[in-house]
Enzyme design. Structure first.
Site, PDB file in Angstrom:
ATOM      1  N   TYR A 135       0.839  -1.198   0.000  1.00 27.44           N
ATOM      2  CA  TYR A 135       0.000   0.000   0.000  1.00 27.44           C
ATOM      3  C   TYR A 135       0.875   1.250   0.000  1.00 27.44           C
ATOM      4  O   TYR A 135       0.620   2.200  -0.758  1.00 27.44           O
ATOM      5  CB  TYR A 135      -0.906  -0.024   1.221  1.00 27.44           C
ATOM      6  CG  TYR A 135      -1.760   1.213   1.388  1.00 27.44           C
ATOM      7  CD1 TYR A 135      -2.947   1.357   0.685  1.00 27.44           C
ATOM      8  CD2 TYR A 135      -1.389   2.228   2.269  1.00 27.44           C
ATOM      9  CE1 TYR A 135      -3.752   2.483   0.846  1.00 27.44           C
ATOM     10  CE2 TYR A 135      -2.184   3.354   2.440  1.00 27.44           C
ATOM     11  CZ  TYR A 135      -3.355   3.480   1.726  1.00 27.44           C
ATOM     12  OH  TYR A 135      -4.139   4.598   1.893  1.00 27.44           O
ATOM     13  N   LYS A 139       0.984   4.353  -2.862  1.00 29.33           N
ATOM     14  CA  LYS A 139       0.673   5.741  -2.538  1.00 29.33           C
ATOM     15  C   LYS A 139       1.859   6.660  -2.852  1.00 29.33           C
ATOM     16  O   LYS A 139       1.651   7.828  -3.220  1.00 29.33           O
ATOM     17  CB  LYS A 139       0.244   5.862  -1.074  1.00 29.33           C
ATOM     18  CG  LYS A 139      -1.139   5.280  -0.820  1.00 29.33           C
ATOM     19  CD  LYS A 139      -2.207   5.965  -1.686  1.00 29.33           C
ATOM     20  CE  LYS A 139      -3.601   5.463  -1.422  1.00 29.33           C
ATOM     21  NZ  LYS A 139      -4.631   6.150  -2.235  1.00 29.33           N
TER      22      LYS A 139
END
Length: 237
Positions: A135, A139
């Protein structure tokens, strides 16, 4: 009033952002994974329209871009859709915003949802295709995408936003940040007449912060765009 697309608007920050914009009188098109995710007649009447498709699948992302094109040129697109700690993190969080950006007519404003966790993301772009992207990685990459677009597309403002750790389904009920503040910055960037800097900002609660250095690095941005083009077969242009 503006014509605005918000992705991932079935619930959470996306829904709150779309609702606030519609309540302010803007024409809001919402993206949801499927029609069943639309939440009732009151909300259906609130929206200008809806586009559907699973952003974890490249063909569906292309189809979402085609559906969006039927509404004409958007004044703003808010790339809100995201997932966390799933095999499709890279596709939903990075590939989908890239493909939609590349295929849709250039809007006046682009807003990409980042996270403070981008600061521990990796610049190893091999993770984009081998299924190991975290993740945090995705990002970092979407933040770099936002700033790359800002430096390449004159006439389009492009920003990344950290909404904070807010109590949504993804963030969990115990998340400490304010949910209202979590959606205000992206709505503001999509509609406010006087935003400084006009493009290329990384924002938290309407204030700019310094992102991960790689996000602002022209060489990394170029490598990222090339990796995304190679992965999807779609050039940013």
């Amino acid at each position: 009033m503006a014509l605005i697309l918000v992705t991932g608007a079935a619930s959470g920050l996306g829904y709150d952002t779309a609702k606030a914009l519609a309540d302010d009188g803007h024409d809001v098109v919402v993206h949801v994974r499927n029609r069943a995710r639309l939440t009732g007649t009151d909300d259906t009447a609130r929206w200008k329209g809806a586009v559907t498709g699973d952003l974890a699948e490249l063909d569906a992302i292309r189809d979402v871009a085609g559906q969006a094109a039927e509404f004409g040129r958007f004044d703003a697109v808010i790339h809100n859709a995201g997932v966390m700690n799933r095999p499709e993190d890279a596709t939903v969080n990075t590939v989908a915003p890239y493909v939609l950006t590349a295929l849709m007519e250039k809007p006046a404003r682009l807003v990409y949802l980042s996270s403070s966790m981008h600061r521990t993301g990796s610049t190893d772009l091999g993770r984009l295709t081998d299924g190991t992207a975290s993740y945090d990685d995705t990002k970092l990459w979407v933040t770099a995408l936002a700033l790359a677009v800002a430096s390449r597309w004159a006439g389009t403002s492009s920003h990344a936003v950290d909404p904070g750790w807010v109590p949504t389904r993804m963030g969990g009920r115990g998340a400490p940040d304010d949910l209202t503040a979590g959606r205000e910055t992206q709505a503001w960037l999509a509609t406010h007449r006087d935003v400084t800097p006009g493009t290329g900002g990384y924002w938290y609660h309407q204030r700019t912060q310094a992102p991960h250095p790689a996000a602002q690095d022209a060489e990394f941005q170029a490598r990222l765009l090339q990796a995304l083009e190679n992965h999807t077969g779609i050039a940013l242009g």
